[in-house]
Scaffold this motif. Structure first.
Motif, mmCIF file in Angstrom:
data_model
loop_
_atom_site.group_PDB
_atom_site.id
_atom_site.type_symbol
_atom_site.label_atom_id
_atom_site.label_comp_id
_atom_site.label_asym_id
_atom_site.label_seq_id
_atom_site.Cartn_x
_atom_site.Cartn_y
_atom_site.Cartn_z
ATOM 1 N N VAL A 185 0.838 -1.218 0.080
ATOM 2 C CA VAL A 185 0.060 0.118 -0.017
ATOM 3 C C VAL A 185 0.770 1.234 -0.014
ATOM 4 O O VAL A 185 0.453 2.481 -0.464
ATOM 5 N N ARG A 186 2.012 1.046 0.559
ATOM 6 C CA ARG A 186 2.990 2.275 0.371
ATOM 7 C C ARG A 186 3.443 2.697 -1.031
ATOM 8 O O ARG A 186 3.682 3.750 -1.446
ATOM 9 N N GLN A 187 3.280 1.594 -1.770
ATOM 10 C CA GLN A 187 3.654 1.767 -3.177
ATOM 11 C C GLN A 187 2.634 2.163 -4.194
ATOM 12 O O GLN A 187 2.688 2.616 -5.363
ATOM 13 N N ALA A 188 1.254 2.070 -3.743
ATOM 14 C CA ALA A 188 0.061 2.135 -4.581
ATOM 15 C C ALA A 188 -0.122 3.663 -4.416
ATOM 16 O O ALA A 188 0.098 4.440 -3.511
ATOM 17 N N PRO A 189 -0.687 4.371 -5.609
ATOM 18 C CA PRO A 189 -1.204 5.911 -5.662
ATOM 19 C C PRO A 189 -2.488 5.946 -4.773
ATOM 20 O O PRO A 189 -3.218 6.122 -5.414
ATOM 21 N N LEU A 190 -2.406 5.968 -3.617
ATOM 22 C CA LEU A 190 -3.774 5.981 -2.857
ATOM 23 C C LEU A 190 -4.401 7.182 -2.915
ATOM 24 O O LEU A 190 -5.544 7.242 -2.794
ATOM 25 N N ASP A 191 -3.645 8.270 -3.214
ATOM 26 C CA ASP A 191 -4.416 9.446 -3.240
ATOM 27 C C ASP A 191 -5.270 9.613 -4.670
ATOM 28 O O ASP A 191 -5.806 10.752 -4.917
ATOM 29 N N ALA A 192 -5.192 8.655 -5.479
ATOM 30 C CA ALA A 192 -5.838 8.750 -6.770
ATOM 31 C C ALA A 192 -6.716 7.637 -7.026
ATOM 32 O O ALA A 192 -7.164 7.299 -8.204
ATOM 33 N N ILE A 193 -7.268 6.818 -5.973
ATOM 34 C CA ILE A 193 -7.941 5.684 -6.301
ATOM 35 C C ILE A 193 -9.308 6.097 -5.872
ATOM 36 O O ILE A 193 -10.193 4.992 -6.525
ATOM 37 N N GLY A 194 -9.748 7.225 -5.475
ATOM 38 C CA GLY A 194 -11.211 7.419 -5.618
ATOM 39 C C GLY A 194 -12.122 7.135 -6.797
ATOM 40 O O GLY A 194 -11.716 7.825 -7.856
ATOM 41 N N HIS A 195 -13.305 6.725 -6.591
ATOM 42 C CA HIS A 195 -14.098 6.601 -8.081
ATOM 43 C C HIS A 195 -14.878 7.593 -8.188
ATOM 44 O O HIS A 195 -15.455 7.660 -9.209
ATOM 45 N N THR A 196 -14.798 8.854 -7.417
ATOM 46 C CA THR A 196 -15.438 10.000 -7.752
ATOM 47 C C THR A 196 -14.267 11.103 -7.414
ATOM 48 O O THR A 196 -13.241 11.012 -6.727
#
Length: 405
Positions: A185-196
């Motif tokens: 999860v540190r490698q995932a672009p978590l700030d860009a995952i929202g579906h809206t």
């Protein structure tokens, strides 16, 4: 983030849930050996096996609210780390109080998984496509439960040398998975995952404060559809804990042999898995969550009713038990999905809402097995307790029909 990566994250969450239920049910799977090693009374054994569900009652609301603020990734990672460490501690416990305290810690870590996964799905997928990913992690929980008995006790226990080595090695394996989760999860672009476009990322969550917590709890408590969903959630846990704990005994009282009754309980779990896979996807297509919830609760009521009467052909209670399994399997992901679709709750407060469902619902989870046993002592028949379960299911039918989703 691509659709494949979203599903991959849910798949990783499902493994976290499977890890939790394996750790959770490894104690019931080895209960006879643990009772012998510690010299426990029946009351102490009951307290030990009921410690995790009871932990959910006081902890759920706080854990759900915190999940909304720290996000599902941190919540899931912290939860896996917590119950993995507690499992290692249980392997070394020498007294009943120590074993009980560490089991409570497993429950605290478990709340982060129970509420983190619905939050994860609500951030990854829009409500109308949340059925299949929600089914994924619930099936993971069922797989972990089954593995605790079929693999943990039957396959690994002997070669490893008993319950203490099994607890130790599985705890280490869970901590290793926790490390993997944190790395991924540190490698995932978590700030860009929202579906809206308005979905909150990990860096713009509001500050955690007592005032904010109180405000969010007030919003959820005052929401009428949420109160209806709490009724459904309480009945779901009443049926799950009540029937799953007593089904084999009830069937044996109807003349079914012990081995066949145990096999039928396994069939009950399989039916749950089928319901978990089929019902949410069907509700996605129908777009009528409330009606589907009511239908599942109605199926649970009818199925339980077949266990009330004796003597009847064996096929009738067996079919009824499988129907209950299918119905409760459908309820399981739906009660976690629906909060994200309720006006005034949505993805933002999903953790708080699911926490409310389980904080109140686990009272039903305790009452289910307790009432079936207590009413049997009073009446000499299981019919009285099963009748209570039937009536509870009918209340969930009414609540589901009134849900505006």
């Amino acid at each position: 983030m691509s659709r494949r990566r979203r599903y991959a994250l849910v798949g990783l969450g499902a493994i976290a849930y499977a890890s939790l239920t394996f750790v959770w049910f490894s104690l019931p799977a080895w209960l006879d050996a643990i009772v012998a090693d510690f010299g426990l009374t029946s009351t102490q054994a009951g307290v030990l096996t009921g410690a995790i569900p009871l932990t959910y009652v006081p902890v759920s609301l706080f854990s759900g609210v915190v999940t909304d603020y720290v996000g599902p990734y941190r919540a899931i990672g912290a939860g896996v780390t917590l119950f993995g460490g507690a499992q290692i501690g249980r392997a070394a416990a020498e007294t009943f109080p120590a074993l009980l305290a560490l089991t409570v810690v497993v429950g605290v870590g478990g709340t982060a998984i129970t509420f983190g996964l619905p939050k994860l799905v609500s951030e990854l997928f829009p409500p109308e496509r949340s059925g299949t990913p929600s089914s994924m992690y619930v099936v993971g929980s069922l797989a972990g439960t089954a593995a605790a008995f079929s693999i943990g006790r039957a396959v690994l226990g002997g070669p490893l040398g008993g319950w203490r080595p099994l607890f130790r090695y599985t705890g280490v394996a869970v901590l290793a998975y926790a490390l993997l989760w944190w790395v991924i999860v540190r490698q995932a672009p978590l700030d860009a995952i929202g579906h809206t476009a308005g979905a909150r990322g990990t860096d713009d969550r509001p500050t955690l404060s007592m005032a904010a917590l109180t405000q969010d709890l007030g919003r959820v408590f005052s929401n009428r559809p949420m109160r209806l969903l709490v009724v459904v959630g309480g009945v779901y846990l009443l049926v799950t804990h009540g029937l799953q704990n007593w089904l084999a005994t009830v069937l044996q009282s109807r003349g079914v042999g012990a081995a066949l009754a145990a096999s039928l309980v396994s069939g009950f779990v399989v039916a749950q898995a089928v319901g978990t896979l089929v019902v949410p996807a069907a509700s996605d297509r129908l777009g009528q969550r409330g009606s589907v919830l009511a239908g599942c609760a109605g199926l649970c009521s009818l199925g339980t009713a077949t266990l009330l009467f004796a003597p009847v052909p064996l096929a009738i209670p067996v079919g009824g038990a499988l129907a209950v399994g299918f119905g409760v399997g459908g309820l399981s992901p739906l009660v976690r999905m629906v909060p994200a679709e309720i006006d005034g709750v949505g993805p933002e407060l999903t953790g708080t809402a699911v926490g409310l469902v389980f904080a109140v619902g686990e009272v039903g989870g305790f009452l289910g097995p307790f009432l079936i046993g207590a009413l049997y002592d009073l009446t000499g028949t299981y019919a009285a307790g099963l009748a209570v379960v039937c009536l509870g299911c009918l209340s969930a039918v009414i609540a589901g029909r009134r849900l505006p989703v």
